[in-house]
Design a protein around this motif. Sequence first.
Motif, mmCIF file in Angstrom:
data_model
loop_
_atom_site.group_PDB
_atom_site.id
_atom_site.type_symbol
_atom_site.label_atom_id
_atom_site.label_comp_id
_atom_site.label_asym_id
_atom_site.label_seq_id
_atom_site.Cartn_x
_atom_site.Cartn_y
_atom_site.Cartn_z
ATOM 1 N N VAL A 1 -4.156 15.509 -11.018
ATOM 2 C CA VAL A 1 -5.173 14.980 -11.915
ATOM 3 C C VAL A 1 -6.549 15.458 -11.466
ATOM 4 N N ALA A 2 -7.371 15.840 -12.434
ATOM 5 C CA ALA A 2 -8.737 16.268 -12.110
ATOM 6 C C ALA A 2 -9.541 15.076 -11.637
ATOM 7 N N SER A 3 -9.994 15.129 -10.392
ATOM 8 C CA SER A 3 -10.726 13.997 -9.832
ATOM 9 C C SER A 3 -11.667 14.479 -8.749
ATOM 10 N N SER A 4 -12.517 13.576 -8.298
ATOM 11 C CA SER A 4 -13.525 13.935 -7.307
ATOM 12 C C SER A 4 -12.973 13.817 -5.888
ATOM 13 N N ALA A 5 -13.774 14.285 -4.939
ATOM 14 C CA ALA A 5 -13.371 14.206 -3.539
ATOM 15 C C ALA A 5 -13.273 12.753 -3.076
ATOM 16 N N LEU A 6 -14.120 11.900 -3.629
ATOM 17 C CA LEU A 6 -14.056 10.480 -3.242
ATOM 18 C C LEU A 6 -12.710 9.886 -3.619
ATOM 19 N N MET A 7 -12.214 10.226 -4.809
ATOM 20 C CA MET A 7 -10.904 9.707 -5.223
ATOM 21 C C MET A 7 -9.807 10.258 -4.321
ATOM 22 N N GLY A 8 -9.996 11.488 -3.841
ATOM 23 C CA GLY A 8 -9.035 12.037 -2.882
ATOM 24 C C GLY A 8 -8.985 11.203 -1.614
ATOM 25 N N LYS A 9 -10.157 10.734 -1.181
ATOM 26 C CA LYS A 9 -10.194 9.900 0.022
ATOM 27 C C LYS A 9 -9.513 8.557 -0.226
ATOM 28 N N VAL A 10 -9.736 7.979 -1.402
ATOM 29 C CA VAL A 10 -9.093 6.708 -1.741
ATOM 30 C C VAL A 10 -7.578 6.883 -1.738
ATOM 31 N N LYS A 11 -7.137 7.992 -2.320
ATOM 32 C CA LYS A 11 -5.708 8.265 -2.396
ATOM 33 C C LYS A 11 -5.110 8.405 -0.995
ATOM 34 N N ARG A 12 -5.815 9.120 -0.130
ATOM 35 C CA ARG A 12 -5.321 9.298 1.241
ATOM 36 C C ARG A 12 -5.271 7.960 1.973
ATOM 37 N N LEU A 13 -6.287 7.141 1.752
ATOM 38 C CA LEU A 13 -6.295 5.818 2.380
ATOM 39 C C LEU A 13 -5.084 5.014 1.931
ATOM 40 N N TRP A 14 -4.781 5.101 0.643
ATOM 41 C CA TRP A 14 -3.618 4.399 0.099
ATOM 42 C C TRP A 14 -2.327 4.919 0.748
ATOM 43 N N THR A 15 -2.213 6.200 0.831
ATOM 44 C CA THR A 15 -1.001 6.792 1.395
ATOM 45 C C THR A 15 -0.826 6.417 2.864
ATOM 46 N N GLU A 16 -1.927 6.470 3.608
ATOM 47 C CA GLU A 16 -1.862 6.142 5.038
ATOM 48 C C GLU A 16 -1.398 4.709 5.256
ATOM 49 N N GLN A 17 -1.780 3.830 4.344
ATOM 50 C CA GLN A 17 -1.465 2.426 4.551
ATOM 51 C C GLN A 17 -0.199 1.996 3.834
ATOM 52 N N SER A 18 0.448 2.948 3.165
ATOM 53 C CA SER A 18 1.626 2.546 2.382
ATOM 54 C C SER A 18 2.755 2.075 3.291
ATOM 55 N N GLU A 19 2.844 2.635 4.515
ATOM 56 C CA GLU A 19 3.874 2.178 5.438
ATOM 57 C C GLU A 19 3.653 0.712 5.782
ATOM 58 N N ASP A 20 2.414 0.372 6.115
ATOM 59 C CA ASP A 20 2.098 -1.009 6.433
ATOM 60 C C ASP A 20 2.437 -1.924 5.264
ATOM 61 N N ARG A 21 2.083 -1.448 4.071
ATOM 62 C CA ARG A 21 2.286 -2.279 2.909
ATOM 63 C C ARG A 21 3.769 -2.532 2.653
ATOM 64 N N GLN A 22 4.585 -1.481 2.887
ATOM 65 C CA GLN A 22 6.015 -1.648 2.638
ATOM 66 C C GLN A 22 6.625 -2.667 3.581
ATOM 67 N N GLN A 23 6.011 -2.803 4.769
ATOM 68 C CA GLN A 23 6.511 -3.810 5.690
ATOM 69 C C GLN A 23 6.151 -5.209 5.198
ATOM 70 N N GLU A 24 5.023 -5.313 4.540
ATOM 71 C CA GLU A 24 4.574 -6.625 4.097
ATOM 72 C C GLU A 24 5.229 -7.056 2.791
ATOM 73 N N ILE A 25 5.419 -6.068 1.915
ATOM 74 C CA ILE A 25 5.921 -6.405 0.594
ATOM 75 C C ILE A 25 7.452 -6.348 0.591
ATOM 76 N N PRO A 26 8.083 -7.394 0.124
ATOM 77 C CA PRO A 26 9.551 -7.397 0.042
ATOM 78 C C PRO A 26 10.048 -6.240 -0.819
ATOM 79 N N VAL A 27 11.213 -5.704 -0.451
ATOM 80 C CA VAL A 27 11.758 -4.570 -1.173
ATOM 81 C C VAL A 27 12.030 -4.932 -2.633
ATOM 82 N N SER A 28 12.281 -6.208 -2.868
ATOM 83 C CA SER A 28 12.624 -6.630 -4.222
ATOM 84 C C SER A 28 11.524 -6.264 -5.226
ATOM 85 N N GLN A 29 10.280 -6.193 -4.733
ATOM 86 C CA GLN A 29 9.203 -5.841 -5.653
ATOM 87 C C GLN A 29 9.297 -4.394 -6.108
ATOM 88 N N ASN A 30 9.964 -3.598 -5.309
ATOM 89 C CA ASN A 30 10.080 -2.194 -5.684
ATOM 90 C C ASN A 30 11.169 -1.970 -6.712
#
Length: 390
Positions: free
Chosen positions: A360-389
């Motif tokens: 998707v065409a987006s700015s560098a700031l959105m790239g940083k947000v996306k990377r932040l999300w990806t980096e923390q997705s492991e943590d989030r998966q530990q917190e969120i029950p698998v059933s939500q997926n």
Amino acid sequence: MCPTKQKMSNKTGQDEGEEQGFRRRLLSWFDENRRDLPWRYVDDPYAVWVSEIMLQQTRVTTVLDYYERWMKRFPTVEDLAEADLEEVLELWSGLGYYRRARHLHRAATTVVDEFDGELPQSVKGLKKLTGIGDYTAGAIASIAFGQVEPLVDGNVMRVIARYYAQDEDPKRGAGKRFVWDQAGKLVDPGRPGDFNQGLMELGSLVCTAKSPKCSECPLRRGCQGFACGDPTRFPPTATPTRQGPMRGRVCVIYRFSGGEAEFLLRRRPAEGLLAGLWEFPTVEVDGKSWPTLKDLRGWLSGEAETDQDRDLSKEFGEIEHVFSHRRLRVKVHQWDVSALHWPTLGKRWRWVSEAELSGVASSALMGKVKRLWTEQSEDRQQEIPVSQNG
DNA sequence: AATTCGGGGAA
DNA sequence: TTCCCAGAATT
């Protein structure tokens, strides 16, 4: 004023001798020290054009990856002219100054539709294409077509201002005319493209802004800035106008669909900053105080039935993004709307899967947000029950 | 002539 | 942090 600064001679014979020595020393140095860049040794005016647009206000090392991807996707001016603007902006995402991509795309259609697919060879003709100004016209004319034309960029300004110990600001008025005049007198009639690239290469590798390596410089002997003892006095530094800080909030709105996360993106207006690019919904304000959650949910009012204040308050990070003359710090929020009924989206809104997000065409700031999300997705998966997926 | 454009890396 | 980079278009 430099105490040892010499008067320029007006005797024609002497000038020509001086200029020829300048050319010979510079070209000889360039032949030995030129970097092996992908747009060199390529006999393709379109490739030179693309590289020069990308290099506007952008360092060589930054451009390399973008250039390779671009030429792979749009190998010819026809390929570019036929492409959707959306895809053009996507390949430009993160490179900044997005107007360059729009202009390049529009100019490509002009070349195909009106010039039979051939770039003009003259400076005058080249400058009729949007996105091509004084510098780029000189660059394409000399490098791609061997025209004996000068070029002045930030490097050339510095090299010439130092060589002649020029006190005037080379960005405007008399100083600008002086630099262009000298560049025009110096350019080598036999190898204009190499001469121009050599001048820029010298500015980039030797005659650098902060600590020039005068001991390695082929032009040291005739350099009046070096003779002064402090070449960094030239050119004079113009005081930059600094803008104040900004604060903002970004909200990653997501839901699970078929086991995969989808994100809600908003398209920016067709005019203005980051025109037409997609972003996670964002609010920004001038100054150092944070926009409120109310500001963030302003564009959502009436769109979904929920306790937005509570849901939006989930922060998962903070990002600092520095622009040319601005400094933006954003708090990043997340909001899982899987359980909510979401209204029909207008043209400016779009759900995008995690896999599609990189396309998707987006700015560098959105790239940083996306990377932040990806980096923390492991943590989030530990917190969120698998059933939500599921 | 002065601003705007919303990236990023080296020092 | 600061600087400024293979600048151009707009006002």
